[in-house]
Scaffold this active site. Sequence first.
Site, PDB file in Angstrom:
ATOM      1  CD  GLU A  91      35.625  17.493 -28.743  1.00 38.76           C
ATOM      2  OE1 GLU A  91      36.814  17.446 -28.366  1.00 38.76           O
ATOM      3  OE2 GLU A  91      35.284  17.350 -29.935  1.00 38.76           O
ATOM      4  CD  GLU A 127      42.367  19.528 -34.229  1.00 34.91           C
ATOM      5  OE1 GLU A 127      42.014  18.459 -34.729  1.00 34.91           O
ATOM      6  OE2 GLU A 127      43.133  19.597 -33.244  1.00 34.91           O
ATOM      7  CE1 TYR A 165      45.055  16.993 -26.869  1.00 32.98           C
ATOM      8  CE2 TYR A 165      44.938  17.535 -29.209  1.00 32.98           C
ATOM      9  CZ  TYR A 165      44.362  17.519 -27.950  1.00 32.98           C
ATOM     10  OH  TYR A 165      43.098  18.034 -27.764  1.00 32.98           O
ATOM     11  CD  GLU A 217      41.531  20.642 -29.374  1.00 31.44           C
ATOM     12  OE1 GLU A 217      42.015  19.512 -29.589  1.00 31.44           O
ATOM     13  OE2 GLU A 217      40.511  21.075 -29.936  1.00 31.44           O
ATOM     14  CD  GLN A 245      38.152  17.248 -24.619  1.00 28.47           C
ATOM     15  OE1 GLN A 245      37.035  17.072 -24.134  1.00 28.47           O
ATOM     16  NE2 GLN A 245      38.381  17.170 -25.938  1.00 28.47           N
TER      17      GLN A 245
HETATM   18  O1  AHR Z   1      40.681  16.777 -27.827  1.00 30.08           O
HETATM   19  C1  AHR Z   1      40.309  15.748 -28.688  1.00 30.08           C
HETATM   20  C2  AHR Z   1      40.331  16.162 -30.138  1.00 30.08           C
HETATM   21  O2  AHR Z   1      41.635  16.452 -30.523  1.00 30.08           O
HETATM   22  C3  AHR Z   1      39.574  17.420 -30.469  1.00 30.08           C
HETATM   23  O3  AHR Z   1      38.226  17.192 -30.661  1.00 30.08           O
HETATM   24  C4  AHR Z   1      40.211  17.851 -31.738  1.00 30.08           C
HETATM   25  O4  AHR Z   1      40.134  19.236 -31.939  1.00 30.08           O
HETATM   26  C5  AHR Z   1      41.632  17.340 -31.623  1.00 30.08           C
HETATM   27  O5  AHR Z   1      42.036  16.672 -32.741  1.00 30.08           O
END
Ligand code: AHR
Length: 493
Positions: free
Chosen positions: A26, A174, A240, A296, A345
């Site tokens: 990103e 998102e 996450y 993600e 990332q």
């Molecule tokens: O990866 C960081 C952020 O996490 C991304 O931009 C978003 O899609 C998510 O909330």
Amino acid sequence: MTKPIIINTDIEKNTINKNIYGHFAEHLGRCIYEGFWVGEDSDIPNTNGIRNDVVEALRNVNIPLLRWPGGCFADEYHWKDGIGPREERKRMVNTHWGGVVENNHFGTHEFMMLCDMLGAEPYVNGNVGSGTVLEMQEWIEYMTFEGESPMSNLRKENGREKPWKLKYFGVGNENWGCGGNMRPQYYSDLYRQFQTYVRNYGDNKLYKIAGGANVDDYNWTEVLMRESAGLMDGLSLHNYVFPGGFENKGSALDPTESAWFVTMKKSFYMDTLIKRHSTIMDKYDPEKRIGMIVDEWGAWYDVEPGTNPGFLYQQNTIRDALVAGIHLHIFHEHSDRVHMANIAQTVNVIQAMILTEGSKMILTPTYHVFEMFKVHQDAQYLDVSADVPSYEFEGEELPQVSVSASKAANGEVSISLCNIDTKKDAPITLELRGLKEGVKNVSGRILTADKTNTHNTFENPDNVAPKELKGIEVSDETLTVTLPPMSVSVITF
Ligand code: AHR
């Protein structure tokens, strides 16, 4: 006595789509700028502005696919700002990530060039949150239309005669949050509208990915599948691992066992999420045509002290190697539904594969897991039956060993094993059933460390690096080995 782990080498379940080993980059912090893009005039060795060391390292893990330009940035990105002569491109504020200047020097042409250099498929994420249908329609036309048209002519003026091949396209990101704070019904309708104009030109056939749920928002999946399943090829899922929760994530270098345990526990939660979202998807798509696209995932900690809080720069330890191993095993297991996953990332951001500091570059423990596991890409997922001891901490239990096996096209079998216990060895017996020619040419590699937070630094880049796995014993169709605590191993024969 520990029970043997049974590997049925003759029961092939599904293909492990290599895109499960996908990546995400990103316009955030030092991922694109500095991480990939240094510009043609940089002293850092580069090819047309893209750093050579990073490209070489990623080629070495067989990076299959790269998602870009976001993330939250995608729904603020207006692609026309990133084409044409670089010095004339608009300078703007990256409002979402640190409020820094975005000079748009890395745009569509640079991204496609990067994918070419990596040998990776591009996955472009479009803007629904602050973009228009026309803008998205024109981007597709710019990238993929060969004939005479305003966008195709513009591309040619910018030096690219032929269209690019583009398969993966995300319609928003998102959209329940940074992509517009929408309710599922509303996004579902917008998805239907926007995707109508995401056209297939010539023989370029797009795989359209709808913005999916946040973690356990099952209602989002229900609504999207019910209203729009017929118009999508993939539906995303984001999750996450925040060891201490979203507000107080905790340090990447936290040495405590409680941080370790909770990180492992939250990694295993991916299995629950996939199962529950899949159950909903199965209702509307029993054939499993639509891919679950986990575009993600990763372990997200507090930023390293002294760094820009908006840049999400964190260290990466042996703990992250285990996070990666567990997740990849879960994706293998669900490879009938999970068609792609993208770790967040690639460089310098969240659970990065690579960290850079000026001209220096280091490979993280996570990188090494991807490198060791590349044998699983596009291999056949094998049936495994494992009843393993528990790793216990303060009255809670997790399976001590996570295991996954695959068979490559050349017949080579690879078994990956994670021992998540911080203290105990895992003596392992693998019972290899269904072999035609016995066990030949056995080799093994291991990634391990003696502290929960051992990591690589620019001074000591090989603190955590793969070594030969010693002590593998073979007798007929049984293989034994002892896995040390906090280790990720791959055995191949
Ligand atoms: O990866 C960081 C952020 O996490 C991304 O931009 C978003 O899609 C998510 O909330």
